[in-house]
Design an enzyme around this catalytic site. Sequence first.
Site, mmCIF file in Angstrom:
data_model
loop_
_atom_site.group_PDB
_atom_site.id
_atom_site.type_symbol
_atom_site.label_atom_id
_atom_site.label_comp_id
_atom_site.label_asym_id
_atom_site.label_seq_id
_atom_site.Cartn_x
_atom_site.Cartn_y
_atom_site.Cartn_z
ATOM 1 N N GLU A 48 0.809 -1.222 0.000
ATOM 2 C CA GLU A 48 0.000 0.000 0.000
ATOM 3 C C GLU A 48 0.845 1.277 0.000
ATOM 4 O O GLU A 48 0.882 2.028 0.975
ATOM 5 C CB GLU A 48 -0.969 -0.031 1.188
ATOM 6 C CG GLU A 48 -1.922 -1.205 1.108
ATOM 7 C CD GLU A 48 -3.001 -1.206 2.192
ATOM 8 O OE1 GLU A 48 -2.943 -0.353 3.101
ATOM 9 O OE2 GLU A 48 -3.905 -2.054 2.113
ATOM 10 N N GLU A 85 -4.937 -8.644 0.063
ATOM 11 C CA GLU A 85 -5.692 -8.357 1.282
ATOM 12 C C GLU A 85 -7.154 -8.134 0.927
ATOM 13 O O GLU A 85 -7.462 -7.419 -0.027
ATOM 14 C CB GLU A 85 -5.195 -7.091 2.007
ATOM 15 C CG GLU A 85 -3.872 -7.226 2.715
ATOM 16 C CD GLU A 85 -3.494 -5.954 3.474
ATOM 17 O OE1 GLU A 85 -4.406 -5.209 3.904
ATOM 18 O OE2 GLU A 85 -2.285 -5.710 3.625
#
Length: 447
Positions: A166, A353
């Site tokens: 991220e 995720e």
Amino acid sequence: MTTFQFPKDFKWGVATAAYQIEGAFNEDGRGLSIWDVFSHTPGNVLNGDNGDIACDSYHRYPEDIALMKELGVHMYRFSISWPRIFPKGRGDINRKGLEFYHRLVDELLQNEIEPLCTLYHWDLPQVLQEEGGWNNRQTIDDFVEYASLMFSEFNGKIKKWITFNEPWCISYLSNYFGAHAPGYKDLQLATNVAHHLLIAHGKTVQKFREMGIDGEIGIAPNISWAVPFTSKQEDVEACLRTIAWTGDWFMDPIFFGKYPDVLMTHFQKAGVTVPIQQGDMETISQPIDFLGVNYYSASVNRFREDAGILQSEAVDVGYEKTDIGWPIDARGLYESLCYIKNKYPNISIYITENGACINDEPVNGQVHDRRRIQYMKQHLIQVQRCIEEGIPIKGYMAWSLLDNFEWAEGYSKRFGIVFVDFDTLERVKKDSFYWYQNVIKTGRVES
């Protein structure tokens, strides 16, 4: 009842991150990370929580791997703590840190669970932050040094690597919004950090190829989806900017060697520039082997002139939300993956995720997290739908194996399919654990 069948070679897994589960923050030579300092600074984390102990997985990893074995996963996505390897960020190697990860990986392999390793899941060595952190181009070379050691140490054991988890959160959430470590609020600084992360990614991919490492390497951006509130062009454009900021801003340089015009123009109007030096874009645009996709939620957005740098306002249209307040919209995952397929070269994708914050507590020793099961079911149906569309999705990592330290939310938000009592550290398998176990066993989801 409708059955959604997954391919036989589909990889089912779970995901965690070092700072969120390991604990042992000052054991066996580990140095401090920016999250140690940030979480110990009053006011940064809810209830003053920190990751000093977390789930104590540093000591309890055999128990956690036994849970994974029982679950039946094929793959475990975890991250390495950089300051556990290089306490000073560079230079002297902490052998005890390396030994811990060797024990972890060996235990995984003995249980026929494939390791998927993230090199950086937000825990920068604090000593490097004191030299400017990711705003300092020296940190790029320090990261490549760290990554190179990991590649040589684990070559043949770990065959799938992720450079950064991220990057939008590392850069903008942490240095523009100030919500995560190191907690700054400067858009230009955040943009510098984003660019330097991408250079570090590119140089690490180059090093991976030069070393002839056996395996594959990629990156895992957090993908957002935004639906226009109306069909007005200004709402549509606001959504395109929202989608581009977390995804395209990091993927366009990797795949196309340039930043997306839709945001470059917007940033330039705000007086923000990208600190591109000669050769940077060529370095960034190294071919990768797979793309990780982290997806949790979508939003409905409309244009508003004073709504931040993007002039894009999220509108609450009454969607059901998880207990962290994120709207549940599984279709956004389908739309995001179709968008990626249509825009970028055909590349293998792993859902690295996906999960829900549902704060159900044990009742008579059981955790009946029905809403998490519903969330997972809805999103897995969209994943199977994408596979039917011809999108090359190779695996799915549920976030997370364990309830853990949820960053600025401390221990108040639970994402695990295993409940953790943070007083006793006892693990309790939730209903979602058994539901997911059956999905893995049968290779299908039924609605």
